[in-house]
Enzyme design. Sequence first.
Site, short mmCIF file in Angstrom:
data_model
loop_
_atom_site.label_atom_id
_atom_site.label_comp_id
_atom_site.label_asym_id
_atom_site.label_seq_id
_atom_site.Cartn_x
_atom_site.Cartn_y
_atom_site.Cartn_z
CB CYS A 214 -1.21 -0.04 0.38
SG CYS A 214 -0.25 -0.45 2.85
CB THR A 215 0.90 4.79 0.77
OG1 THR A 215 -0.22 5.21 0.83
CG2 THR A 215 1.51 6.41 1.67
N GLY A 217 2.92 0.52 3.35
CA GLY A 217 2.85 -1.47 4.19
C GLY A 217 3.02 -1.84 5.00
CG LEU A 218 3.23 0.96 8.60
CD1 LEU A 218 3.31 1.85 8.98
CD2 LEU A 218 4.08 -0.44 8.56
NE ARG A 220 -3.95 1.73 1.94
CZ ARG A 220 -3.78 2.39 1.19
NH1 ARG A 220 -4.76 2.98 0.63
NH2 ARG A 220 -2.85 3.47 1.48
#
Length: 396
Positions: A214-215, A217-218, A220
């Site tokens: 995702c943005t 990686g924490l 979604r």
Amino acid sequence: MNCLQNLLKEPPIVGSRSMRRPSPLNLAMVRGGSRRSNTVKTMQPPGASTSGAESSALELGTEKSQVYSTNMTQAMGAALTYRHELGMNYNFIRPDLIVGSCLQVLIANFSRQKIASYLCLIICIHVQSPVDVDKLRKIGVKTIFCLQQDSDLEYFGVNIRAIQDYCLQFKDIEHCRAEIRDFDAFDLRLRLPAVVSKLHKLVNCNGGVTYIHCTAGLGRAPAVALSYMFWILGYSLNEGHQLLQSKRACFPKLEAIKLATADILTGLSKNTITLKWEDATSSSVEISGLDIGWGQKIPLTYDKEKGAWFLEKELPEGRYEYKYVVDGRWLCNEHENITKPNADGHVNNYVQVSRDGTSDEEKELRERLTGPNPDLTDEERLMIREYLEQYVEAEH
């Protein structure tokens, strides 16, 4: 009794793609812990020096990362940090599965004079570097699975088309997108079946290693990876979550995964709730939260005869938190359910939505799947797999 066929006819609702929200952060690293992370740093041509213009661009990136991290921490309920300016960051969860942040950009090798005149262009567009794609190809990645929305990409100036075009030059890697709204557990719940269906089909087709991002990686990306592990690979939810956490410090919304699992096996049913704010002196009353996330608001309607503001809304069964916004002030209604204080001492109102006419069998199944340690029987996992393989997402 399950309602797989009915759910197949009603693909998950996709939230508005036009909403502007803080965007992707590159998890340069969630500080703390012993987890090792692979980071591909933004590179500079040999012999190049850092000019004032480049420093300004770096400062702007740092500022954007700080804003994003603050918003992420508030929305996710956990202290999370993302540093987009430090480059792509990822961890192997399994030998064939990676979770990470968005692919990065490389500022072109302009001379100092050109940097000064093209600074705005560089900041807004960036020149896409193939470094991250090449790095992923070298470690066996066959599928890059991007969960970002356009607004996420715009926030950090990521040129997704350049990444896609570069991937098209090769036969051994494919770039695909399946958008999920950032910081929104409800959209995650509704989108998971469609997204994991697409992921499952890509993995079967491409093989090799899959990179889900995702943005930062924490949120979604870990949630999608965990759902795939739970629904397809045979892990219990807690077992998969423990493995995920042992490899990468992250915060997937477990409640959204549990509800999505129950939705597939029992059907996605809805019920109508009524919320009320008693105040004849206010000029406007809105609600944030519920199924629209904390970045949007729904106006309530004023009833002169009753001297109160009302909202009727249809929601899928589940638990929803919300807050009233009265003349710009964020308030809880003391006459409605209130959550316990979180780590920062904040509280919200909440409502528990149940379906009408639920059979004892369905109620028992939903309670088990949304409980503290949900697992699937072989039959249930087969039903989910067949559902995902048959799933066709509606055109929007």
